[in-house]
Design an enzyme around this catalytic site. Sequence first.
Site, PDB file in Angstrom:
ATOM      1  N   SER A 181      37.980  36.218  29.003  1.00  0.00           N
ATOM      2  CA  SER A 181      38.105  37.452  29.783  1.00  0.00           C
ATOM      3  C   SER A 181      39.283  38.333  29.388  1.00  0.00           C
ATOM      4  CB  SER A 181      38.208  37.122  31.282  1.00  0.00           C
ATOM      5  OG  SER A 181      36.957  36.714  31.768  1.00  0.00           O
TER       6      SER A 181
ATOM      7  N   LYS B  84      38.510  41.927  28.722  1.00  0.00           N
ATOM      8  CA  LYS B  84      38.439  43.011  29.708  1.00  0.00           C
ATOM      9  C   LYS B  84      39.582  44.018  29.569  1.00  0.00           C
ATOM     10  CE  LYS B  84      35.779  40.414  33.162  1.00  0.00           C
ATOM     11  NZ  LYS B  84      35.710  39.058  32.619  1.00  0.00           N
TER      12      LYS B  84
ATOM     13  N   SER C 256      38.723  39.430  37.522  1.00  0.00           N
ATOM     14  CA  SER C 256      37.924  39.085  36.346  1.00  0.00           C
ATOM     15  C   SER C 256      36.442  39.028  36.695  1.00  0.00           C
ATOM     16  CB  SER C 256      38.389  37.743  35.753  1.00  0.00           C
ATOM     17  OG  SER C 256      38.139  37.707  34.370  1.00  0.00           O
TER      18      SER C 256
ATOM     19  N   LYS D  93      46.446  39.588  32.252  1.00  0.00           N
ATOM     20  CA  LYS D  93      45.017  39.229  32.258  1.00  0.00           C
ATOM     21  C   LYS D  93      44.878  37.762  31.899  1.00  0.00           C
ATOM     22  CE  LYS D  93      40.818  40.017  33.058  1.00  0.00           C
ATOM     23  NZ  LYS D  93      40.792  38.648  33.604  1.00  0.00           N
TER      24      LYS D  93
END
Length: 573
Positions: free
Chosen positions: A360, A363, A417, A522
């Site tokens: 992820s 992203k 997420s 993140k």
Amino acid sequence: MNAWGWALLNFVWQGAVVGGVAALLLALLRGASARWRYAVCAVALGLCLGLPLWQCLDLAPAEVEFSTELPPLAEQMPALVGAWALGTGLMLARLALGLAWVARARRRSTPAPADWQARLDALARRLGLRRPVPLRLLPDLAGPVALGVLRPCVLLPAALLSRLPVDLLEALLAHELAHVRRWDYVANLLQSVVEALLFFHPVVWWLSARLRAERELVADEISAELLGQHDGGRRMALALHALSELPPGHTPNVALAAHGGDLLRRIERLLAPRPQATGWKLALPALLIAATSFVVQAKGRDTAEPPAATATAAAAAKDAPPPAQQLRLPVNAKHVVVVDDATGKVLMSRDADAVVPIASLTKLLTAMVVLDAKLDPNEKLRITNDDVDTLKHSKSRVRVGTQMTRLAALEMALMESENRAAAALARTFPGGEAGFVKAVQAKIRALGLSRTAIAEPTGLSPANTSTATEMAAITAAAARYGEIERITSVKKAKVPVDGRPREIRNTNRLVGAKGWDIRVSKTGYTEEAGRCLAMRILNGKRPVTVVLLDADGSAQRLRDAALIRKSLAKQAL
């Protein structure tokens, strides 16, 4: 409480490792003197106590981080520590009962006849004991017992004075004096405390039992040497055999008795000593115990090595300090890079140019591409079946048919997420998903990345790959977006979903934790990528980018980040 709970959980595997190495060493030293095997057991048991204490002190600064990273387990931590405290309390109560027995036995005992006290004093002088050791009689014992720390004494069943020959009884008394000379009573008390604190681990009980058995063998060896080179071993063996014929009596673990351990094994070793181990075998335990201590604490983590720089990272690498100046920390993540964004210097790296899945962390690129397109943030998006994950079948809090603004979808994708929100952002991009992929590829080229590939917006696909070095560049680029910094630097927020506010929380539990100043963050996880983390933090006033790829678990990822932050803070001082 949380730090001690994590330390106890970690000790489950650490104790198994210590026990395995101790078993190997004991097997190698089976022909050596009992003193060597006793030392191995004592060091191993000391490690068993030291490891959780060390980990508790090490994890205490990150207690908040650990308690929030794994909420289901962290919620059970008070119950786990409470159960441990109850068990330890019961074990300590058992120890207290043993000490009460010792005190009561002292009070009930009577002085031995003067001629036997004289025999005991003569043996004590030959052993080099300067402390007075009284010999006292107690009717309901099965054999001699040594007890006491500052005022040691030997308790003797009165019946033995008439039932055993003088030379055999002297052998048993010599055995108890050997315990007194070695301060075995103190060691035995400390051993009992370790048993109480770590009662839940079978390795501790096994080591403790072996320690007591080897302690008796050491006392046998000392007493045999004291009694004479030629027949000392035989006299001691005959005394133990005579003792084994007597009915058993109750003696708590806090007392040291001649009838402890495996009597048959002790008799065999006294009558037929095995050849002593060679010198290299005697040196091996110290080396292996030292190596085991390091391996257990580092959990097999390799020392970071500076990798070869890619073309993209060449500019930063040329300014990097020499390898000796880089941070060398026992982190768990397989691919690591830490960059001082103010100077471009690489502060730490480990296999930072290997191309691996990034989960992820994708992203961050998704968010940058969406923001670059300058689309209406208030436009309503509807989650459809096309947004459902059919690759990993990941869970989602967003049902099909849910409506939210593009900005809300962006916040959910970055903070929680949320894969369906990220998929909706790509699906509604100009030109659809194909247009989104083209825009991402253009962004990758614009950033000068040559080893990054993105196939879809969520990171669920293992085809989304990059390197730690290039992820650091992506994170630094994301930090230039005020919206990304605003969204990812808060612990929680409320976003409108279906016209109602919904609270969302940052998947990086370090955000908002005490001592952390995180500006961009993140996290990511897939089975192929492992646990990943990319973030920009402030070290004092200097921005630093940290990228961790493929850690073994959330707790390890957290611990890696805490280690790095602690080391950076020390450098700043």
